[in-house]
Design a protein around this motif. Sequence first.
Motif, PDB file in Angstrom:
ATOM      1  N   GLN A 293      39.461  25.262  28.005  1.00  0.00           N
ATOM      2  CA  GLN A 293      40.725  24.662  27.580  1.00  0.00           C
ATOM      3  C   GLN A 293      41.455  24.174  28.835  1.00  0.00           C
ATOM      4  O   GLN A 293      41.874  24.984  29.669  1.00  0.00           O
ATOM      5  N   PRO A 294      41.630  22.900  29.018  1.00  0.00           N
ATOM      6  CA  PRO A 294      42.136  22.365  30.292  1.00  0.00           C
ATOM      7  C   PRO A 294      43.513  22.878  30.681  1.00  0.00           C
ATOM      8  O   PRO A 294      43.877  22.862  31.856  1.00  0.00           O
ATOM      9  N   GLU A 295      44.283  23.350  29.725  1.00  0.00           N
ATOM     10  CA  GLU A 295      45.630  23.843  30.038  1.00  0.00           C
ATOM     11  C   GLU A 295      45.588  25.029  31.000  1.00  0.00           C
ATOM     12  O   GLU A 295      46.521  25.223  31.802  1.00  0.00           O
ATOM     13  N   PHE A 296      44.537  25.845  30.942  1.00  0.00           N
ATOM     14  CA  PHE A 296      44.492  27.027  31.797  1.00  0.00           C
ATOM     15  C   PHE A 296      44.392  26.650  33.265  1.00  0.00           C
ATOM     16  O   PHE A 296      45.172  27.141  34.093  1.00  0.00           O
ATOM     17  N   ARG A 297      43.449  25.795  33.620  1.00  0.00           N
ATOM     18  CA  ARG A 297      43.365  25.374  35.019  1.00  0.00           C
ATOM     19  C   ARG A 297      44.589  24.568  35.437  1.00  0.00           C
ATOM     20  O   ARG A 297      45.072  24.693  36.575  1.00  0.00           O
ATOM     21  N   ALA A 298      45.105  23.752  34.531  1.00  0.00           N
ATOM     22  CA  ALA A 298      46.237  22.894  34.872  1.00  0.00           C
ATOM     23  C   ALA A 298      47.478  23.713  35.219  1.00  0.00           C
ATOM     24  O   ALA A 298      48.223  23.359  36.137  1.00  0.00           O
ATOM     25  N   LEU A 299      47.709  24.797  34.497  1.00  0.00           N
ATOM     26  CA  LEU A 299      48.930  25.570  34.708  1.00  0.00           C
ATOM     27  C   LEU A 299      48.752  26.708  35.713  1.00  0.00           C
ATOM     28  O   LEU A 299      49.669  27.016  36.477  1.00  0.00           O
ATOM     29  N   THR A 300      47.583  27.345  35.715  1.00  0.00           N
ATOM     30  CA  THR A 300      47.399  28.477  36.628  1.00  0.00           C
ATOM     31  C   THR A 300      46.875  28.045  37.983  1.00  0.00           C
ATOM     32  O   THR A 300      47.025  28.777  38.968  1.00  0.00           O
ATOM     33  N   GLY A 301      46.225  26.861  38.049  1.00  0.00           N
ATOM     34  CA  GLY A 301      45.613  26.427  39.298  1.00  0.00           C
ATOM     35  C   GLY A 301      44.312  27.138  39.607  1.00  0.00           C
ATOM     36  O   GLY A 301      43.796  27.032  40.724  1.00  0.00           O
ATOM     37  N   ASN A 302      43.759  27.849  38.626  1.00  0.00           N
ATOM     38  CA  ASN A 302      42.580  28.673  38.860  1.00  0.00           C
ATOM     39  C   ASN A 302      41.601  28.574  37.703  1.00  0.00           C
ATOM     40  O   ASN A 302      41.998  28.342  36.548  1.00  0.00           O
ATOM     41  N   ILE A 303      40.335  28.798  38.016  1.00  0.00           N
ATOM     42  CA  ILE A 303      39.348  29.049  36.986  1.00  0.00           C
ATOM     43  C   ILE A 303      39.726  30.330  36.246  1.00  0.00           C
ATOM     44  O   ILE A 303      40.301  31.252  36.829  1.00  0.00           O
ATOM     45  N   VAL A 304      39.402  30.413  34.967  1.00  0.00           N
ATOM     46  CA  VAL A 304      39.514  31.684  34.246  1.00  0.00           C
ATOM     47  C   VAL A 304      38.228  32.469  34.519  1.00  0.00           C
ATOM     48  O   VAL A 304      37.185  32.218  33.915  1.00  0.00           O
ATOM     49  N   PHE A 305      38.303  33.390  35.447  1.00  0.00           N
ATOM     50  CA  PHE A 305      37.137  34.191  35.805  1.00  0.00           C
ATOM     51  C   PHE A 305      36.971  35.348  34.816  1.00  0.00           C
ATOM     52  O   PHE A 305      37.962  35.845  34.257  1.00  0.00           O
ATOM     53  N   PRO A 306      35.747  35.848  34.630  1.00  0.00           N
ATOM     54  CA  PRO A 306      35.545  36.993  33.737  1.00  0.00           C
ATOM     55  C   PRO A 306      36.341  38.226  34.138  1.00  0.00           C
ATOM     56  O   PRO A 306      36.702  39.033  33.285  1.00  0.00           O
ATOM     57  N   GLY A 307      36.618  38.380  35.446  1.00  0.00           N
ATOM     58  CA  GLY A 307      37.374  39.541  35.880  1.00  0.00           C
ATOM     59  C   GLY A 307      38.866  39.449  35.647  1.00  0.00           C
ATOM     60  O   GLY A 307      39.578  40.449  35.793  1.00  0.00           O
ATOM     61  N   PHE A 308      39.389  38.245  35.319  1.00  0.00           N
ATOM     62  CA  PHE A 308      40.824  38.081  35.131  1.00  0.00           C
ATOM     63  C   PHE A 308      41.277  38.778  33.844  1.00  0.00           C
ATOM     64  O   PHE A 308      40.466  39.211  33.024  1.00  0.00           O
ATOM     65  N   THR A 309      42.568  38.857  33.652  1.00  0.00           N
ATOM     66  CA  THR A 309      43.112  39.718  32.591  1.00  0.00           C
ATOM     67  C   THR A 309      43.041  39.085  31.207  1.00  0.00           C
ATOM     68  O   THR A 309      42.708  39.757  30.227  1.00  0.00           O
ATOM     69  N   ALA A 310      43.361  37.802  31.095  1.00  0.00           N
ATOM     70  CA  ALA A 310      43.451  37.176  29.777  1.00  0.00           C
ATOM     71  C   ALA A 310      42.170  37.315  28.954  1.00  0.00           C
ATOM     72  O   ALA A 310      42.231  37.674  27.774  1.00  0.00           O
ATOM     73  N   PRO A 311      40.988  37.020  29.517  1.00  0.00           N
ATOM     74  CA  PRO A 311      39.784  37.155  28.678  1.00  0.00           C
ATOM     75  C   PRO A 311      39.521  38.579  28.223  1.00  0.00           C
ATOM     76  O   PRO A 311      38.871  38.788  27.188  1.00  0.00           O
TER      77      PRO A 311
ATOM     78  N   ALA B  15      36.580  26.993  42.991  1.00  0.00           N
ATOM     79  CA  ALA B  15      36.580  28.448  42.718  1.00  0.00           C
ATOM     80  C   ALA B  15      37.408  29.214  43.735  1.00  0.00           C
ATOM     81  O   ALA B  15      37.264  30.425  43.876  1.00  0.00           O
ATOM     82  N   LEU B  16      38.280  28.512  44.481  1.00  0.00           N
ATOM     83  CA  LEU B  16      39.303  29.213  45.272  1.00  0.00           C
ATOM     84  C   LEU B  16      40.332  29.826  44.329  1.00  0.00           C
ATOM     85  O   LEU B  16      40.609  29.287  43.257  1.00  0.00           O
ATOM     86  N   HIS B  17      40.941  30.916  44.760  1.00  0.00           N
ATOM     87  CA  HIS B  17      42.108  31.454  44.072  1.00  0.00           C
ATOM     88  C   HIS B  17      43.355  30.865  44.722  1.00  0.00           C
ATOM     89  O   HIS B  17      43.505  30.914  45.949  1.00  0.00           O
ATOM     90  N   SER B  18      44.251  30.303  43.925  1.00  0.00           N
ATOM     91  CA  SER B  18      45.536  29.792  44.400  1.00  0.00           C
ATOM     92  C   SER B  18      46.622  30.620  43.727  1.00  0.00           C
ATOM     93  O   SER B  18      46.892  30.448  42.538  1.00  0.00           O
ATOM     94  N   PHE B  19      47.231  31.520  44.494  1.00  0.00           N
ATOM     95  CA  PHE B  19      48.142  32.519  43.936  1.00  0.00           C
ATOM     96  C   PHE B  19      49.517  32.452  44.609  1.00  0.00           C
ATOM     97  O   PHE B  19      49.647  31.994  45.751  1.00  0.00           O
ATOM     98  N   CYS B  20      50.526  32.944  43.901  1.00  0.00           N
ATOM     99  CA  CYS B  20      51.827  33.171  44.524  1.00  0.00           C
ATOM    100  C   CYS B  20      51.699  34.278  45.566  1.00  0.00           C
ATOM    101  O   CYS B  20      51.019  35.282  45.341  1.00  0.00           O
ATOM    102  N   HIS B  21      52.375  34.098  46.689  1.00  0.00           N
ATOM    103  CA  HIS B  21      52.449  35.162  47.686  1.00  0.00           C
ATOM    104  C   HIS B  21      53.471  36.194  47.202  1.00  0.00           C
ATOM    105  O   HIS B  21      54.142  36.014  46.186  1.00  0.00           O
ATOM    106  N   ALA B  22      53.583  37.279  47.950  1.00  0.00           N
ATOM    107  CA  ALA B  22      54.491  38.358  47.564  1.00  0.00           C
ATOM    108  C   ALA B  22      55.927  38.107  48.001  1.00  0.00           C
ATOM    109  O   ALA B  22      56.792  38.967  47.769  1.00  0.00           O
TER     110      ALA B  22
END
Length: 483
Positions: free
Chosen positions: A113-131, A275-282
Amino acid sequence: MSYLGIDLGTSGLRALLVGDDGQPVGAAESHYHARNPHPGWSEQDPADWITAFRDAVGQLRDRHPEFSDLRGIAVAGHMHGATVLGADDQVLRPCILWNDTRSHVQAASLDAQPEFRALTGNIVFPGFTAPKLDWMAAQEPELRAKVAHVLLPAAYLNLWLTGDHVGDLSDASGTSWLDTAARDWSDDLLGRTGLDRTEMPRLVEGSEPAGQLRAELAAEWGLRNPVTVAGGAGDNAAAACGIGAMTEGAGFVSLGTSGVLLMARDGYRPAPETALHSFCHAVPDTWYQMGVMLSATDCLNWLARITGATPADLTAGLGDLRAPGPVRFLPYLSGERTPHNDPRIRGSFTGLALATDRDDMTRAVLEGVAFGLRDSLEALRATGARPDSLMAIGGGARSRYWLQVIATALDVTLDLPAGGEFGAALGAARLAMVASGAGDVAQVMTPPQITDRVAPDPALRGAFDDAYQGFRAAYPAILTAQR
């Protein structure tokens, strides 16, 4: 005054107490285990984290009188875990951890679903929480129907500390529910997995106050003053705080069980196709990007185990750095994230001959991990990152030979910090200091003293470049063979 940083790891909890000057006063550890009831599954009982937290606090309280003047706490936690609670805040099932791959089918469905990459900036990996929540809906529908709150591991400890469902943005970045540019939950993405923001923790920056320590815990621990609990961080963001990687281009290579190459960014530059992670810093208005390889020191540990040696034995006799030989190792013992996003691929040796000896295989393993890290660096360079140097941390950084391999393979100088505390526990303690008013980010989150530098070997740079191209070419062939 003192401040407490918690590093909630997969195998144990480390607690670090620092003073007003940010220098360590004392540390304590308490250990626990993950459970693997089926292949590809990895779970943990959140009660074990609280038991470990209480044990570590008890050690610090008994050993260090400074603990009674505690003013701030922050938790850095292993990311992506699904801790699901009922309406009474009771845990419904063991937490499904970051290295659990059972939801790979659900992850692929969400990622389509293209909305996931578009909004999160990341692949939905199997280890992530949503799946993981979608997996529960398919395989544990009765439990899924009872879920009232979904918390990451660090946010679960924040709940225990404050009584509030509250988490930080760096940790939330790894859920596949965060609008990473806007630094807020996405109602759209939550809805696509049957959730809404009332079931999610309130979000704060990691360096901001999340709440106050519950009076019951303050009394139990013998504390004299109110204690601020900071938002905290995901483990890698906290490690970046611990080594002062807060500005554009600053970063580190971490040689732990997995391998991480992380760089702070002054803007949001997602590149999910890499397949880079693009995350908010702390900390506010800052992001970071990182490449992750799932097996780094695990590869050397594996070779040590099957040869009946120790990792130190394997590297002790390698001598001076040399050009890569004909033996090549693909370090995909647990699958791979960056750049392949392939949980099923496995490692391999090629180029073995009757003359191949243990040293040849050891060099190939060290080079294979280095080339896996270069995959991440090439992905970062494609987003405009231009590191001149990177900090080297983690257990594998004790091998001088390995550092020379990595520096030459990456063509980047590696800086070695002075001995002592750095990393996620120190980063968490620094977040606690900022949230408690002990200083601002620039004052508190400074880099450590550098005691040594490992530069690339210019004479071998071409040979390593050629070997890396061979490493890259080997992936399609092994993929075909294993499918």
